[in-house]
Design a protein around this motif. Sequence first.
Motif, mmCIF file in Angstrom:
data_model
loop_
_atom_site.group_PDB
_atom_site.id
_atom_site.type_symbol
_atom_site.label_atom_id
_atom_site.label_comp_id
_atom_site.label_asym_id
_atom_site.label_seq_id
_atom_site.Cartn_x
_atom_site.Cartn_y
_atom_site.Cartn_z
ATOM 1 N N GLN A 33 0.845 -1.190 0.000
ATOM 2 C CA GLN A 33 0.000 0.000 0.000
ATOM 3 C C GLN A 33 0.886 1.247 0.000
ATOM 4 O OE1 GLN A 33 -3.435 -0.059 -0.006
ATOM 5 N NE2 GLN A 33 -3.445 -2.298 -0.040
ATOM 6 N N VAL A 34 0.598 2.156 -0.930
ATOM 7 C CA VAL A 34 1.342 3.413 -1.001
ATOM 8 C C VAL A 34 0.365 4.573 -0.903
ATOM 9 C CG1 VAL A 34 3.241 2.444 -2.330
ATOM 10 C CG2 VAL A 34 1.268 3.386 -3.524
ATOM 11 N N GLN A 35 0.803 5.633 -0.265
ATOM 12 C CA GLN A 35 -0.005 6.839 -0.130
ATOM 13 C C GLN A 35 0.340 7.810 -1.257
ATOM 14 O OE1 GLN A 35 -2.431 7.488 2.078
ATOM 15 N NE2 GLN A 35 -2.194 5.483 3.079
ATOM 16 N N ARG A 36 -0.690 8.244 -1.976
ATOM 17 C CA ARG A 36 -0.492 9.184 -3.070
ATOM 18 C C ARG A 36 -1.547 10.278 -2.990
ATOM 19 N NH1 ARG A 36 0.817 5.081 -8.183
ATOM 20 N NH2 ARG A 36 2.836 4.330 -7.364
ATOM 21 N N THR A 37 -1.404 11.284 -3.854
ATOM 22 C CA THR A 37 -2.385 12.378 -3.910
ATOM 23 C C THR A 37 -2.782 12.627 -5.357
ATOM 24 O OG1 THR A 37 -0.622 14.042 -4.037
ATOM 25 C CG2 THR A 37 -1.462 13.499 -1.840
ATOM 26 N N ARG A 38 -4.004 13.084 -5.547
ATOM 27 C CA ARG A 38 -4.475 13.485 -6.875
ATOM 28 C C ARG A 38 -5.197 14.822 -6.753
ATOM 29 N NH1 ARG A 38 -7.753 8.636 -6.285
ATOM 30 N NH2 ARG A 38 -9.712 9.163 -5.212
ATOM 31 N N VAL A 39 -5.224 15.555 -7.855
ATOM 32 C CA VAL A 39 -5.844 16.881 -7.875
ATOM 33 C C VAL A 39 -7.285 16.743 -8.364
ATOM 34 C CG1 VAL A 39 -5.748 19.210 -8.824
ATOM 35 C CG2 VAL A 39 -3.624 17.988 -8.275
ATOM 36 N N ARG A 95 -12.333 25.356 -7.064
ATOM 37 C CA ARG A 95 -10.944 25.217 -6.619
ATOM 38 C C ARG A 95 -10.397 23.856 -7.033
ATOM 39 N NH1 ARG A 95 -13.036 27.431 -1.679
ATOM 40 N NH2 ARG A 95 -12.248 29.549 -1.282
ATOM 41 N N ARG A 96 -9.060 23.807 -7.167
ATOM 42 C CA ARG A 96 -8.355 22.547 -7.419
ATOM 43 C C ARG A 96 -7.628 22.174 -6.114
ATOM 44 N NH1 ARG A 96 -7.547 21.096 -12.664
ATOM 45 N NH2 ARG A 96 -5.494 20.180 -12.212
ATOM 46 N N VAL A 97 -7.976 21.044 -5.569
ATOM 47 C CA VAL A 97 -7.413 20.620 -4.288
ATOM 48 C C VAL A 97 -6.740 19.257 -4.445
ATOM 49 C CG1 VAL A 97 -9.091 21.915 -2.930
ATOM 50 C CG2 VAL A 97 -9.598 19.564 -3.585
ATOM 51 N N GLU A 98 -5.731 19.022 -3.599
ATOM 52 C CA GLU A 98 -5.041 17.728 -3.577
ATOM 53 C C GLU A 98 -5.739 16.808 -2.578
ATOM 54 O OE1 GLU A 98 -0.932 18.151 -2.756
ATOM 55 O OE2 GLU A 98 -0.436 18.936 -4.751
ATOM 56 N N VAL A 99 -6.101 15.626 -3.037
ATOM 57 C CA VAL A 99 -6.817 14.662 -2.211
ATOM 58 C C VAL A 99 -5.934 13.422 -2.033
ATOM 59 C CG1 VAL A 99 -8.884 13.241 -1.984
ATOM 60 C CG2 VAL A 99 -9.016 15.496 -3.084
ATOM 61 N N TYR A 153 -4.973 9.523 -1.285
ATOM 62 C CA TYR A 153 -5.637 8.231 -1.453
ATOM 63 C C TYR A 153 -4.589 7.126 -1.359
ATOM 64 C CZ TYR A 153 -3.833 8.061 -6.249
ATOM 65 O OH TYR A 153 -3.021 8.023 -7.353
ATOM 66 N N THR A 154 -5.055 5.921 -1.134
ATOM 67 C CA THR A 154 -4.179 4.750 -1.006
ATOM 68 C C THR A 154 -4.324 3.871 -2.233
ATOM 69 O OG1 THR A 154 -4.420 4.789 1.404
ATOM 70 C CG2 THR A 154 -3.607 2.757 0.426
ATOM 71 N N GLU A 155 -3.180 3.431 -2.746
ATOM 72 C CA GLU A 155 -3.184 2.583 -3.939
ATOM 73 C C GLU A 155 -2.337 1.340 -3.688
ATOM 74 O OE1 GLU A 155 -2.039 2.821 -8.714
ATOM 75 O OE2 GLU A 155 -1.742 4.545 -7.388
ATOM 76 N N THR A 156 -2.800 0.226 -4.153
ATOM 77 C CA THR A 156 -2.054 -1.026 -4.042
ATOM 78 C C THR A 156 -1.207 -1.218 -5.292
ATOM 79 O OG1 THR A 156 -3.807 -2.019 -2.705
ATOM 80 C CG2 THR A 156 -2.229 -3.515 -3.735
ATOM 81 N N VAL A 157 0.097 -1.369 -5.084
ATOM 82 C CA VAL A 157 1.011 -1.534 -6.214
ATOM 83 C C VAL A 157 1.843 -2.798 -5.999
ATOM 84 C CG1 VAL A 157 1.125 0.937 -6.671
ATOM 85 C CG2 VAL A 157 2.761 -0.099 -5.103
ATOM 86 N N GLN A 158 2.371 -3.308 -7.073
ATOM 87 C CA GLN A 158 3.245 -4.469 -7.033
ATOM 88 C C GLN A 158 4.697 -3.995 -7.054
ATOM 89 O OE1 GLN A 158 2.344 -7.703 -6.742
ATOM 90 N NE2 GLN A 158 0.158 -7.171 -6.665
ATOM 91 N N VAL A 159 5.456 -4.405 -6.043
ATOM 92 C CA VAL A 159 6.861 -4.018 -5.929
ATOM 93 C C VAL A 159 7.710 -5.279 -5.928
ATOM 94 C CG1 VAL A 159 8.575 -2.818 -4.534
ATOM 95 C CG2 VAL A 159 6.236 -1.965 -4.618
ATOM 96 N N MET A 160 8.799 -5.252 -6.680
ATOM 97 C CA MET A 160 9.710 -6.392 -6.725
ATOM 98 C C MET A 160 10.667 -6.295 -5.536
ATOM 99 S SD MET A 160 8.624 -8.027 -9.306
ATOM 100 C CE MET A 160 9.922 -9.251 -9.495
#
Length: 328
Positions: A195-201, A228-232, A234-241
């Motif tokens: 799980q990685v924490q990221r942001t989107r506008v 307004r444009r705001v940063e939100v 979110y959590t995303e599941t990614v595959q890491v080697m």
Amino acid sequence: MDAIPEHSVLLSRTTSALDRIEALYLKVLRAALLIVATVLLICAAGWAAYSLMRVMRSPDSVVEKPSVVSVAEIVAREASTKTDAPRAGANVDVLRRERAYYDAFVKKYFALYREKFQPSLRDDDKKLTIGEFDDLTINSSARLDAVRSGDLSFEQDRKDLDGYLPIVTQAANSKQTVERLSRYRTATKRPVATQVQRTRVETRRGWDTFSDNCENWYLSPIGCAVTRRVEVPYTETVQVMRYPDGIASPSEVLKGYQDRYFQLLAERRERNASEAASQRDEIVRGHAAGWNGLSQSILIAGGFLVLMFFFLLVAIERHQRRSRSPVA
């Protein structure tokens, strides 16, 4: 010849019996006094000797035990790289002797790494330069900063490093290290979901009571509708080697040994210092208890003299009794 009255004979016998009982009682009393007096004398002498010994001890006689770490302790568990080396500061300007020592130590340490650890690198691994190796491990520039500012004792640090190098050399030749490096050499990375924490506008519309960018903004409700444009987040599941758990690169293994060694060394040094301080405090408390014990010994000796006085009275009574006895 007149007969002796029976009551006179009975009185004589009673008096004789009482005299014998009194004589026996005095013998028992003398024996008891001697026993008690002897015990008091022994106790007074022993307690005085013990108290004097406590008074004569000096806190300066306590020597802190040396702190040592064995090879088995630093290779006992998998290497950990959670402890980072101190970061270097700027404008390091120390004596030539300190700089020369750290440079020489890094060269010997790096030679050990190249001989025992670097051959286990994978083909796509980066080979460290001596400067990168220094920054990763002992970070000599940070140590020089600390020596210059007085936060680090160079003599103690040199002693610690000189003690560490033979230990880590033995650890590098140990069976556990060889197996650990071999596992890294043959390990393969596997995809691991994380799980990685990221942001989107995002664009959001709302009411701004401070905006005047619309008609009749001054009428109630005051303000305007704005976008307004705001940063939100979110959590995303990614595959890491990643390598399997317990797999560490050669530099991580060596750094883990170093961190483990100095961690154990600091813990034992702190514990030994605490034990030495506790012993010194105990000696200081023993001084007060020793003087108190000497006072008690004097009181016990006084009790011995009192008993001997009573014994003397009993002896005088015995002597007087014998003097009054009729000679046969």
